[in-house]
Design a protein around this motif. Structure first.
Motif, short mmCIF file in Angstrom:
data_model
loop_
_atom_site.label_atom_id
_atom_site.label_comp_id
_atom_site.label_asym_id
_atom_site.label_seq_id
_atom_site.Cartn_x
_atom_site.Cartn_y
_atom_site.Cartn_z
N LEU A 191 2.39 5.98 -31.15
CA LEU A 191 1.82 4.58 -31.19
C LEU A 191 2.26 3.77 -32.45
N ALA A 192 2.85 4.53 -33.53
CA ALA A 192 3.60 4.07 -34.49
C ALA A 192 4.38 4.92 -35.04
N PRO A 193 5.58 4.35 -35.84
CA PRO A 193 6.43 5.17 -36.78
C PRO A 193 5.99 5.68 -37.93
N VAL A 194 6.53 6.84 -38.25
CA VAL A 194 6.17 7.54 -39.53
C VAL A 194 5.95 6.91 -40.63
N ASP A 195 6.72 5.87 -40.89
CA ASP A 195 6.71 5.15 -41.62
C ASP A 195 6.03 3.62 -41.88
N ALA A 196 5.27 3.71 -40.92
CA ALA A 196 4.48 2.27 -40.61
C ALA A 196 3.79 1.80 -41.58
N GLY A 197 3.38 2.40 -42.75
CA GLY A 197 2.90 1.79 -43.76
C GLY A 197 1.22 1.32 -43.59
N MET A 198 0.54 2.01 -43.01
CA MET A 198 -0.82 1.64 -42.72
C MET A 198 -1.71 1.52 -43.96
N ARG A 199 -2.34 0.29 -43.86
CA ARG A 199 -3.36 -0.12 -44.85
C ARG A 199 -4.76 0.08 -44.43
N GLU A 200 -5.83 -0.01 -45.35
CA GLU A 200 -7.07 0.10 -45.14
C GLU A 200 -7.54 -0.76 -44.12
N MET A 201 -7.19 -1.94 -43.95
CA MET A 201 -7.54 -2.93 -43.01
C MET A 201 -7.13 -2.48 -41.75
N CYS A 202 -6.01 -1.94 -41.72
CA CYS A 202 -5.48 -1.39 -40.42
C CYS A 202 -6.31 -0.18 -39.88
N ALA A 203 -6.60 0.67 -40.71
CA ALA A 203 -7.32 1.98 -40.50
C ALA A 203 -8.84 1.43 -40.05
N ALA A 204 -9.50 0.22 -40.62
CA ALA A 204 -10.59 0.16 -40.32
C ALA A 204 -10.62 -0.75 -38.83
N GLN A 205 -9.48 -1.35 -38.63
CA GLN A 205 -9.55 -1.97 -37.09
C GLN A 205 -9.48 -0.92 -36.10
#
Length: 197
Positions: free
Chosen positions: A56-70
């Motif tokens: 569902l995401a590339p290895v280097d997607a660069g998730m942020r806390e807001m993304c994880a919280a969603q």
């Protein structure tokens, strides 16, 4: 050089997680004996790894806390719906709304924006936001498919305390893993010995 923190191994995937990503998402917060928990979405890096492992995401997607919280928020709404379905109770309207909102998040075209100085323009969402929105939509659609499909009648909570995972029951089995089944059988045997003494 610091050693990376080693996470305790969680139980193997529950029955049905391979076919339903929403079930894997619901089970990504694992309650363990002794009041311990494992949250596979606890940090942005863990969230990125979880999404990458499921395509569902590339290895280097660069998730942020807001993304994880969603993602954690969607997980709780899906868990609420799974609990309602498994227990034959009405669903919370907020959970239904969250699933529908997630399914409709992915724009099919660049959106119209308006800048007060320069006027109208069209833009696609930030690449990471687009990845997260796509993942949320995919997971929500899978949850909707599971809840409305033929497998819904097999959806059940693991029968071993304190486990909080869900599975698709096959036959009489109602544990998410061998570990949980062994723990439940040991607890029953201990209760029998204690009661007969």
């Amino acid at each position: 050089m610091m050693e990376p923190a080693i996470e305790p191994p969680g139980p193997p995937p529950a029955q049905g997680e391979e076919e339903h990503l929403s079930l894997a998402l619901a089970n990504s917060a694992i309650a363990l004996p002794g009041g311990h928990t494992i949250d596979l979405l606890g940090t942005p890096a863990q969230t990125n790894r979880w999404l990458t492992e499921r395509g569902l995401a590339p290895v280097d997607a660069g998730m942020r806390e807001m993304c994880a919280a969603q993602l954690r928020s969607l997980r709780e709404q899906i868990r609420s719906l799974f609990a309602s379905r498994a227990e034959g109770l009405p669903a919370l309207p907020a959970a239904i709304t969250a699933i529908n909102d997630a399914m409709t998040r992915v724009p099919t075209a660049p959106l119209l924006r308006w800048d007060d100085k320069t006027g109208p323009y069209r833009t696609a969402p930030h690449p990471t936001t687009a990845i997260v929105d796509h993942a949320l939509a995919t997971l929500a659609a899978d949850a909707a498919d599971l809840l409305t499909g033929p497998a819904a009648d097999r959806l059940t909570a693991c029968g071993s305390t304190p486990c909080n995972r869900y599975l698709l029951r096959h036959g009489r089995r109602h544990w998410c893993s061998t570990r949980c089944g062994d723990r439940a059988r040991a607890a029953r045997a201990y209760a029998r010995r204690t009661n007969s003494a």
